[in-house]
Scaffold this motif. Structure first.
Motif, PDB file in Angstrom:
ATOM      1  N   GLY A  79       0.816  -1.214   0.000  1.00  0.00           N
ATOM      2  CA  GLY A  79       0.000   0.000   0.000  1.00  0.00           C
ATOM      3  C   GLY A  79       0.849   1.263   0.000  1.00  0.00           C
ATOM      4  N   GLU A  80       1.925   1.270   0.810  1.00  0.00           N
ATOM      5  CA  GLU A  80       2.820   2.419   0.861  1.00  0.00           C
ATOM      6  C   GLU A  80       3.553   2.612  -0.472  1.00  0.00           C
ATOM      7  N   MET A  81       3.944   1.489  -1.105  1.00  0.00           N
ATOM      8  CA  MET A  81       4.611   1.578  -2.407  1.00  0.00           C
ATOM      9  C   MET A  81       3.698   2.200  -3.453  1.00  0.00           C
ATOM     10  N   VAL A  82       2.415   1.839  -3.377  1.00  0.00           N
ATOM     11  CA  VAL A  82       1.448   2.394  -4.330  1.00  0.00           C
ATOM     12  C   VAL A  82       1.223   3.877  -4.067  1.00  0.00           C
ATOM     13  N   LYS A  83       1.017   4.230  -2.794  1.00  0.00           N
ATOM     14  CA  LYS A  83       0.698   5.623  -2.454  1.00  0.00           C
ATOM     15  C   LYS A  83       1.882   6.578  -2.664  1.00  0.00           C
ATOM     16  N   GLN A  84       3.095   6.085  -2.429  1.00  0.00           N
ATOM     17  CA  GLN A  84       4.273   6.934  -2.575  1.00  0.00           C
ATOM     18  C   GLN A  84       4.850   6.928  -3.986  1.00  0.00           C
ATOM     19  N   GLY A  85       4.287   6.061  -4.848  1.00  0.00           N
ATOM     20  CA  GLY A  85       4.745   6.026  -6.238  1.00  0.00           C
ATOM     21  C   GLY A  85       5.904   5.089  -6.494  1.00  0.00           C
ATOM     22  N   ASP A  86       6.372   4.388  -5.446  1.00  0.00           N
ATOM     23  CA  ASP A  86       7.501   3.468  -5.619  1.00  0.00           C
ATOM     24  C   ASP A  86       7.141   2.287  -6.521  1.00  0.00           C
ATOM     25  N   ILE A  87       5.858   2.004  -6.616  1.00  0.00           N
ATOM     26  CA  ILE A  87       5.412   0.889  -7.469  1.00  0.00           C
ATOM     27  C   ILE A  87       5.776   1.138  -8.928  1.00  0.00           C
ATOM     28  N   ALA A  88       5.868   2.423  -9.305  1.00  0.00           N
ATOM     29  CA  ALA A  88       6.222   2.765 -10.690  1.00  0.00           C
ATOM     30  C   ALA A  88       7.632   2.283 -11.026  1.00  0.00           C
TER      31      ALA A  88
END
Length: 256
Positions: A79-88
């Motif tokens: 969830g944090e990766m998605v919200k902070q943009g790290d998932i990109a």
């Protein structure tokens, strides 16, 4: 495949980095079982309920808690990766993101095996030995592994929801409470209509199936439950892939 095995190996190392946290979780696991041992002893007083003896109920709780305590809060990380943009950043790496998360979280299967060893010691001490066969042990272990995989998929599912919702904590709490229906009491304790609903929930199949197979082993029951677990795992995996695809499209549209 080798890259996912490398991810699994690295995740396994990190699982036992904080050994005191893990030992505390075993202590908490033991306290839960001790409380319910006293509770069922007081309620049943040597009798059985819905076909379960006190000994079988304690073994049931031990198996369900063993699976429950093998989980981790992967949904928070995703969830944090998605919200902070790290998932990109994951999108440009030569790995499938869903399989990456699944490999990373599957390391808890080893944790589950260690929990199982402690659970057996605890079960024999509190409830006494239960009648088992080689078949029942093998099928219980298979069901536990599938249950842990379903649990990993639930964590990933909850993490992926962050693509669409601002906060996924409340959603995870709902899933957690649904699992509590069958962690402490078998499905048979509930009215028939509720049993039919709860049986097909992934939260139920995570913990109920292995505990039921272990305490009430029957080959036809095993086939039914393992089939149900596999179908739920496959369906959930496909749903997660669809959700992830939609989430990535959303990132691309927003220029993330």
């Amino acid at each position: 495949m080798r890259k996912y095995l490398a991810i699994l190996k690295y995740s396994l190392k990190t699982q036992f980095t904080f050994i005191f946290d893990y030992l505390f979780s075993l202590f908490s696991f033991t306290i839960h079982v001790l409380v319910f041992n006293e509770l069922w002893d007081y309620i049943l007083q040597g009798k059985s309920v819905v076909g379960f003896t006190k000994s079988e109920l304690i073994w049931y709780i031990i198996i369900t808690e063993c699976v429950t305590y093998s989980s981790q809060s992967a949904y928070k990380k995703i969830g944090e990766m998605v919200k902070q943009g790290d998932i990109a950043n994951m999108l440009i790496k030569p790995v499938d993101v869903i399989n990456y998360f699944l490999a990373e979280n599957s390391a808890i299967i080893i944790k589950g095996v260690i929990n199982m060893i402690w659970a057996i010691v605890l079960g024999i001490t509190l409830a006494g030995p239960i009648e088992v066969t080689t078949q029942s042990i093998i099928f219980t272990l298979i069901s536990i592994i599938i249950g842990i995989v379903i649990g990993c998929l639930l964590q990933i599912f909850c993490g992926i929801i962050s693509f669409f919702l601002e906060e996924n904590q409340s959603f995870w709490l709902v899933l957690q409470k649904l699992s509590f229906f069958v962690v402490f009491t078998p499905l048979e304790f509930y009215p028939k209509f509720l049993q039919n609903i709860l049986y097909f929930l992934p939260t139920t199949q995570t913990v109920y199936a292995p505990a039921k197979i272990f305490t009430k082993f029957d080959l036809s029951l095993v086939i039914n439950m393992l089939t149900t677990q596999c179908i739920i795992a496959i369906i959930f995996y496909l749903v997660i892939r669809i959700m992830y695809k939609k989430g990535v499209e959303k990132i691309n549209v927003n220029g993330g």
